[in-house]
Structure formats: structure tokens, C-alpha cells
Design a protein around this motif. Structure first.
Motif, PDB file in Angstrom:
ATOM      1  N   ALA A   2      19.501  38.222  33.870  1.00 36.61           N
ATOM      2  CA  ALA A   2      20.849  37.692  33.718  1.00 36.61           C
ATOM      3  C   ALA A   2      21.473  38.242  32.435  1.00 36.61           C
ATOM      4  O   ALA A   2      20.946  39.154  31.799  1.00 36.61           O
ATOM      5  N   PHE A   3      22.625  37.658  32.046  1.00 35.15           N
ATOM      6  CA  PHE A   3      23.352  38.192  30.902  1.00 35.15           C
ATOM      7  C   PHE A   3      22.550  38.090  29.615  1.00 35.15           C
ATOM      8  O   PHE A   3      22.692  38.934  28.722  1.00 35.15           O
ATOM      9  N   ARG A 284      30.415  38.574  28.916  1.00 37.40           N
ATOM     10  CA  ARG A 284      30.064  37.762  30.085  1.00 37.40           C
ATOM     11  C   ARG A 284      31.321  37.335  30.837  1.00 37.40           C
ATOM     12  O   ARG A 284      31.373  37.396  32.066  1.00 37.40           O
ATOM     13  N   ILE A 288      32.281  38.489  34.727  1.00 41.72           N
ATOM     14  CA  ILE A 288      32.450  37.467  35.773  1.00 41.72           C
ATOM     15  C   ILE A 288      33.859  37.486  36.345  1.00 41.72           C
ATOM     16  O   ILE A 288      34.069  37.194  37.529  1.00 41.72           O
ATOM     17  N   SER A 323      22.261  43.234  37.337  1.00 44.11           N
ATOM     18  CA  SER A 323      21.790  42.119  36.519  1.00 44.11           C
ATOM     19  C   SER A 323      22.669  40.882  36.683  1.00 44.11           C
ATOM     20  O   SER A 323      22.178  39.757  36.666  1.00 44.11           O
ATOM     21  N   MET A 324      23.957  41.109  36.839  1.00 39.71           N
ATOM     22  CA  MET A 324      24.904  39.995  36.874  1.00 39.71           C
ATOM     23  C   MET A 324      25.303  39.592  38.286  1.00 39.71           C
ATOM     24  O   MET A 324      26.217  38.793  38.461  1.00 39.71           O
ATOM     25  N   GLU A 327      25.089  35.737  38.888  1.00 38.48           N
ATOM     26  CA  GLU A 327      26.110  34.970  38.160  1.00 38.48           C
ATOM     27  C   GLU A 327      27.495  35.227  38.722  1.00 38.48           C
ATOM     28  O   GLU A 327      28.322  34.319  38.794  1.00 38.48           O
TER      29      GLU A 327
END
Length: 458
Positions: A2-3, A284, A288, A323-324, A327
Motif C-alpha cells: 500500500a501507500f 496519496r 486516489i 501498489s495502490m 486503495e
């Protein structure tokens, strides 16, 4: 991954995080000053009615005999509570019979008194000027002061609800800079106003922006700090707030005029507005909200500052998107602040935090019935219970808020706090009793409504 792991690739906690904390030091120290400044700028000094025998040398010269200020006070001002000179009434005519040693203090009637139609005389020994003495917010008008303080809390309430949503839409950095500029302009404008309600309007604008500074600075610190270091970072931020409260007491002890004090705590926000432009936007948030290229640029910038230049090659848009992915998918789902109450764990923590804030707010904004000279000591002592709260609160789990978004969660908690605080306005503080005010004719006189009476004998 994740972040948080992307942050580790960009250097984790390094020089950038230290510079970020140092940059946010100034707004974090000055914000409590604006929230608590009215403990000094709105202090209620000792006061009494303006009367010719005490405050007009021409009237004194026309009185035969060797009478002193105490005698003039006795015949001009009726006794009030605790046998002190009344603060809101005076005799229509001098009651000379009260000087008779065989007379009694009850040799007068309420009909022989009148309100302070010519204004008031204020004690300037503790504060040379407060807006209470400037706009005569005493006696029949003393209720205006808590109204102004309630309006300020209303501004905090609206700001707490609004800035979280706005920062989630327009970014943390832009909102932080905008709020710093708004605080500077609103508070500098206060020193030029000549009406209390205009002052209240500017205080509401300032409170609205103060909420934005508190929220966005905290979010930037959290979103640019690895999970392991967030507790320490937020504890440092809390200590900054405590330091600002202590600094306000020392500053108010030095600057006794409310306008000068207002300038001292407001002008630094112009510099803060310029300094904060170097801060990078939250990567982040950029990722998003569908701006992965800009988020990658910010991560590369942070990696260079932290001395991890090789991360600019390993951190690519493909690595970032993979990775994101989780999310970003979670962020696209519809979330509601009601989840704070619908999810059992969140509901329990929300209730606890609301209870803590409810217990803390009255102690923070209402020092109680103490004289203005005690406010310096109170401001210095106030941060210690708050610091214990700050030292404990970061260790509460911090990952739960990603379910509804940190801005929404923080907005709701701050909104609950300010609803409770605005429901209990600060009562006017009990001011210091001053013998010099009651007796000495040389005390500085507040402007009065009927200057023609200066030359008239009572």
C-alpha cells in the motif's frame, strides 16, 4: 503493498519529514493563540461610572474643604456587592450626608442612583486596553461578550465540517495556504474596526480558517509519515499546540494592549502563507483522486530530499498503480460518515473521543472566574492535561479512518466538539478589584457621552 510501503521506498522518515514538521511548527504554535487570545483581549477590567467629582478637576475645585478621592468616591458611587463601589450605578447628586461620622451607609435610596450615562472609568493597571473597555461591554451590555465567543465557536464548527470536504476535493496544500492567508487578513482587519459586531464577523472568518489549518496540517503530516512514526509525529504536533498556549501567556504579559497583541499573533501568518508553498501535495490524495502522474512526481521529490535518488528509477507509474490498486478501488466506493456510528468499533471510539473533547473544551476555553492577572499563569499551566491527552491519543489505531476517509472522520469529530462547545458560551470573567481605580482621580478616563457636563458642578 500500500501507500505506506511506497513511502518506505521514498526514504521512509528522513530529512523531508523533519523539514515538514519544522515548517508546520509556526502555524501549530500560533493557532492556539487565536483560539485563546480573548482570555486577554476580552478581559474585563475593574470599572466604575464616570462622575464629575472624581474625574473633572473643575468640579473638584468648586468643592470647599479638604476632601480626598475616597471622600468623593463615597458621595458619588453607591456601595455594591461586598461593600465595594458599584460598577454600574452612580448617585444622581452627591450624598454628602454619607461623610457624617454619625450617619450610616444606608442614608440613601435606590431612587437616588442612575446608570452610568456618561460612560465608565477603567482600571488600566493590568491591561492598557481591551475591546471590553473600548466598546463598553459592561453592565447592561456585558452579554455581548459571550455572544461574540459563541460566534467564534460557530465559525470553528462550520470550518470543521467544511474544510475536510474541501480538502478532499481540492487538496490539502491549497486549503492550508488559503486558510493561512484568511487568518492573516481577518485578524489584521480586526485592529481597524470600530464596531463590535464587525469584529465578531472577522472573528468568525478567522475561526473558520483556523479549523482548516488544524485539519490540513494534521492530514499532511499523517499522509507523509510512515505508519510506525505517525504516533511520534502527532505527539510532536500536540506539543507544538501546548507550546503555543504557553507562549501566548508570555506574549500577553508583555503586550498589554489588545490591538498590539492581535498584530503580534497575526502578522506571522503572512510569512507562513509564503513558506508553506514549498510543501508537496499529499501524494496519496493525488493518486486516489485520479492524478497518479502528479503523485509520482511528489514521491520523487520527497525521495530526492531524503537522499534516495535511486527511488526515482524504481518508483514507476506501473509500480505505483499496482501498489495502490486496492486503495483506489476502495476510494471509489460510496462511504458515509454514518459508518462512524454503524460500525461497532468505530462507534465506541467515536463516543470516547467525543467524551474526551467534551471534557477538554470547557477547561480549554473557560478558565473560570479568575482575575486577568491570573490568565498568564493559567495559559502556561493549561497545556499539561492536554499534552497527556495528545501523548495517549496517537496510540489509538489510526488506520480505521481510511474506511470513510480521514477528512470526513476528522470533520465529524471536530464538528461534534464545536457543537458541544458552542452550546456553552464562555461567561465573562470576574475582573480584578483595584483600589487605585476607585480612589485615584488620575486614572485614564473612558470617553463619555456628554462632554458638556465636564464644566458642571454636581
Amino acid at each position: 503493498m500500500a501507500f505506506a510501503e511506497l513511502l518506505d521506498r521514498a526514504g521512509g522518515v528522513g530529512l523531508f519529514q523533519a523539514l515538514q514538521v519544522f515548517t508546520l511548527f509556526l502555524p501549530s504554535v500560533l493557532v492556539p493563540s487565536h483560539m485563546l487570545i480573548e482570555n486577554f483581549s476580552a478581559a474585563v477590567p475593574s470599572h466604575r461610572c464616570w462622575v464629575p467629582l472624581l474625574d473633572n478637576s473643575t468640579a473638584q475645585a468648586g468643592v470647599p474643604g479638604a476632601l480626598g478621592p475616597k471622600d468623593f468616591l463615597t458621595v458619588s458611587i453607591p456601595p455594591g456587592p461586598n461593600n465595594e463601589p458599584h460598577r454600574c450605578r452612580r448617585f444622581r447628586q452627591p450624598q454628602w450626608q454619607l461623610l457624617d461620622p454619625n450617619g450610616t451607609a444606608t442614608n440613601w435610596s435606590e431612587a437616588a442612583t442612575e446608570p452610568c450615562v456618561d460612560g465608565w472609568v477603567y482600571d488600566r493597571s493590568t491591561f492598557t486596553s481591551t475591546f471590553v473597555s473600548e466598546w463598553d461591554l459592561v453592565c447592561d451590555h456585558k452579554g455581548l461578550k459571550p455572544i461574540g465567543q459563541s460566534l467564534y465557536m460557530t465559525g470553528l464548527l462550520i470550518g470543521s465540517f467544511s474544510w475536510g470536504l474541501l480538502s478532499n476535493r481540492f487538496g490539502r496544500k491549497w486549503i492550508l495556504n488559503l486558510c493561512c492567508l484568511q487568518v492573516a487578513l481577518a485578524n489584521i482587519g480586526m485592529i481597524f474596526v470600530s464596531h463590535f459586531f464587525i469584529y465578531c464577523g472577522l472573528r468568525v472568518l478567522s475561526a473558520f480558517a483556523i479549523s482548516g489549518i488544524i485539519m490540513t496540517s494534521g492530514m499532511l503530516l499523517v499522509e507523509w509519515t510512515t505508519t510506525r512514526r505517525r504516533a511520534v509525529t502527532m505527539t510532536i504536533l500536540g506539543c507544538f499546540y501546548g507550546l503555543g498556549q504557553m507562549a501566548l501567556g508570555a506574549l500577553a504579559f508583555t503586550l498589554r494592549d489588545w490591538r498590539t497583541l492581535q498584530v503580534a499573533v497575526s502578522t506571522p501568518f503572512f510569512a507562513i502563507f509564503l513558506i508553506c508553498w514549498w510543501l508537496p501535495e499529499s501524494a496519496r490524495w493525488l493518486i486516489i483522486t485520479g492524478k497518479p502522474e502528479q503523485g509520482l512526481q511528489e514521491l520523487h521529490k520527497v525521495a530526492k530530499i531524503n537522499g534516495h535518488k535511486e527511488a526515482t528509477k524504481s518508483l514507476t507509474i506501473e509500480v505505483l498503480m499496482s501498489s495502490m490498486e486496492e486503495e483506489m478501488t476502495s476510494a471509489k466506493g460510496r462511504r458515509s460518515v454514518l459508518e462512524l456510528f454503524l460500525v461497532p468499533t468505530l462507534r465506541w471510539r467515536t463516543c470516547i473521543m467525543s467524551l474526551v473533547w467534551f471534557s477538554l473544551e470547557p477547561w480549554t476555553y473557560w478558565p473560570g472566574p479568575s482575575p486577568p492577572s491570573c490568565s498568564v499563569s493559567w495559559a502556561a499551566a493549561q497545556p499539561w492535561p492536554a499534552s497527556r491527552l495528545w501523548l495517549a491519543s496517537p496510540y489509538w489505531p489510526t488506520n480505521w479512518s481510511h474506511k470513510i476517509g480521514r477528512p470526513c472522520a476528522r470533520s465529524l469529530l471536530c464538528w461534534e466538539r464545536d457543537v458541544l462547545a458552542s452550546s456553552f458560551p464562555v461567561s465573562p470573567s470576574t475582573s480584578l478589584n483595584s483600589t487605585r481605580l476607585h480612589c485615584e482621580p488620575s486614572v485614564r478616563v473612558k470617553s463619555y457621552k456628554n462632554p458638556q457636563r465636564d464644566q458642571e458642578l454636581p
